[in-house]
Design an enzyme around this catalytic site. Structure first.
Site, mmCIF file in Angstrom:
data_model
loop_
_atom_site.group_PDB
_atom_site.id
_atom_site.type_symbol
_atom_site.label_atom_id
_atom_site.label_comp_id
_atom_site.label_asym_id
_atom_site.label_seq_id
_atom_site.Cartn_x
_atom_site.Cartn_y
_atom_site.Cartn_z
ATOM 1 N N GLU A 41 0.858 -1.196 0.000
ATOM 2 C CA GLU A 41 0.000 0.000 0.000
ATOM 3 C C GLU A 41 0.892 1.244 0.000
ATOM 4 O O GLU A 41 1.550 1.542 0.993
ATOM 5 C CB GLU A 41 -0.914 0.012 1.228
ATOM 6 C CG GLU A 41 -1.780 1.264 1.304
ATOM 7 C CD GLU A 41 -2.486 1.439 2.638
ATOM 8 O OE1 GLU A 41 -2.815 2.598 2.979
ATOM 9 O OE2 GLU A 41 -2.703 0.423 3.348
ATOM 10 N N ARG A 45 0.616 10.440 -0.104
ATOM 11 C CA ARG A 45 0.924 11.558 0.793
ATOM 12 C C ARG A 45 2.148 12.343 0.343
ATOM 13 O O ARG A 45 2.501 13.340 0.982
ATOM 14 C CB ARG A 45 1.183 11.041 2.214
ATOM 15 C CG ARG A 45 0.036 10.276 2.829
ATOM 16 C CD ARG A 45 0.408 9.793 4.227
ATOM 17 N NE ARG A 45 -0.456 8.723 4.676
ATOM 18 C CZ ARG A 45 -0.232 7.989 5.761
ATOM 19 N NH1 ARG A 45 0.851 8.215 6.497
ATOM 20 N NH2 ARG A 45 -1.059 7.019 6.109
ATOM 21 N N THR A 68 -4.443 6.284 1.371
ATOM 22 C CA THR A 68 -4.831 7.688 1.564
ATOM 23 C C THR A 68 -5.594 8.211 0.346
ATOM 24 O O THR A 68 -5.386 9.334 -0.116
ATOM 25 C CB THR A 68 -3.611 8.589 1.874
ATOM 26 O OG1 THR A 68 -2.685 7.888 2.714
ATOM 27 C CG2 THR A 68 -4.050 9.848 2.633
ATOM 28 N N LYS A 128 -11.121 -1.352 6.337
ATOM 29 C CA LYS A 128 -9.934 -1.048 7.135
ATOM 30 C C LYS A 128 -10.430 -0.458 8.458
ATOM 31 O O LYS A 128 -11.137 0.555 8.455
ATOM 32 C CB LYS A 128 -9.082 -0.045 6.362
ATOM 33 C CG LYS A 128 -7.994 0.656 7.151
ATOM 34 C CD LYS A 128 -7.291 1.655 6.214
ATOM 35 C CE LYS A 128 -6.402 2.599 6.970
ATOM 36 N NZ LYS A 128 -5.651 3.484 6.046
#
Length: 208
Positions: A41, A45, A68, A128
């Site tokens: 993953e 960011r 994200t 999640k």
């Protein structure tokens, strides 16, 4: 095209990666895959995240996704970069509907029963649990799982190599997310591979 359930079953730990330097992308991916963690993953960011995804997905065996993901536009950008799955810190109706329409393998973040119910209404049942340790940890997740028996989780946030095996003993948990396998700073490939080997050996009650 993989669905999110099959992605979650590939490895017990999903490394959560923040790539600051594009030169680190390939060696990190190679080290993780060599250690048995092939689901990566890459969080969106940093300015080089999408380019890092393109590089990492060329590593044999790597299954690369974006983390994200905050909205439909970011999901589309990650999809164009070649991501096989998408992880968000929370869930909005717009993002969920878009992912379902695109048949995108979305793992949305949930923190409470209302979040899970929204996801179920949208046709999603893999989530999640985030930020896991800050919202009650394993006891809270056990309580939630007892209500939503068809749902499976990937707890993320504050998970450590000590706590991860305890989470994975719960049959509602398919994998955990963790950043400890890639310590901050310039990547130490040998150390990353060793940490990945340790994490890839964790046993899971939910996966035979």
């Amino acid at each position: 095209m993989r669905d999110i359930d099959s992605v979650m079953r590939l490895a017990p730990v999903m490394p959560v990666l923040v790539i600051e330097d594009i030169a680190d992308a390939k060696p990190i991916a190679e080290a993780l895959v060599a250690g048995g963690l092939n689901v990566l993953e890459v969080t969106l960011r940093t300015p080089c995240a999408l380019e890092a995804i393109k590089i990492m997905k060329e590593v044999p065996g790597a299954v690369v996704g974006a983390g994200t993901v905050l909205n439909a536009k970011m999901l589309d950008q990650a999809q164009e970069a070649g991501c096989e799955f998408f992880v968000s810190p929370g869930l909005t109706a717009d993002l969920g509907k878009h992912a379902v329409a695109q048949k995108a393998a979305l793992l949305p973040g949930v923190a409470n029963a209302a979040d899970v119910m929204l996801g179920l209404d949208l046709g999603l049942d893999r989530f999640k649990f985030f930020p896991a340790e800050n919202i009650g940890g394993l006891p809270a997740l056990k309580s939630m799982a007892s209500v939503f028996r068809q749902v499976r989780f990937c707890p993320t946030g504050g998970i450590t190599p000590t706590s991860a095996p305890k989470y994975l003993e719960n049959p509602s948990i398919l994998c955990v997310g963790g950043s400890w396998v890639v310590p901050a700073g310039k990547p130490d490939v040998a150390k990353i591979t060793a940490l990945a080997k340790e994490a890839s050996a964790f046993k899971r009650a939910a996966v035979a």
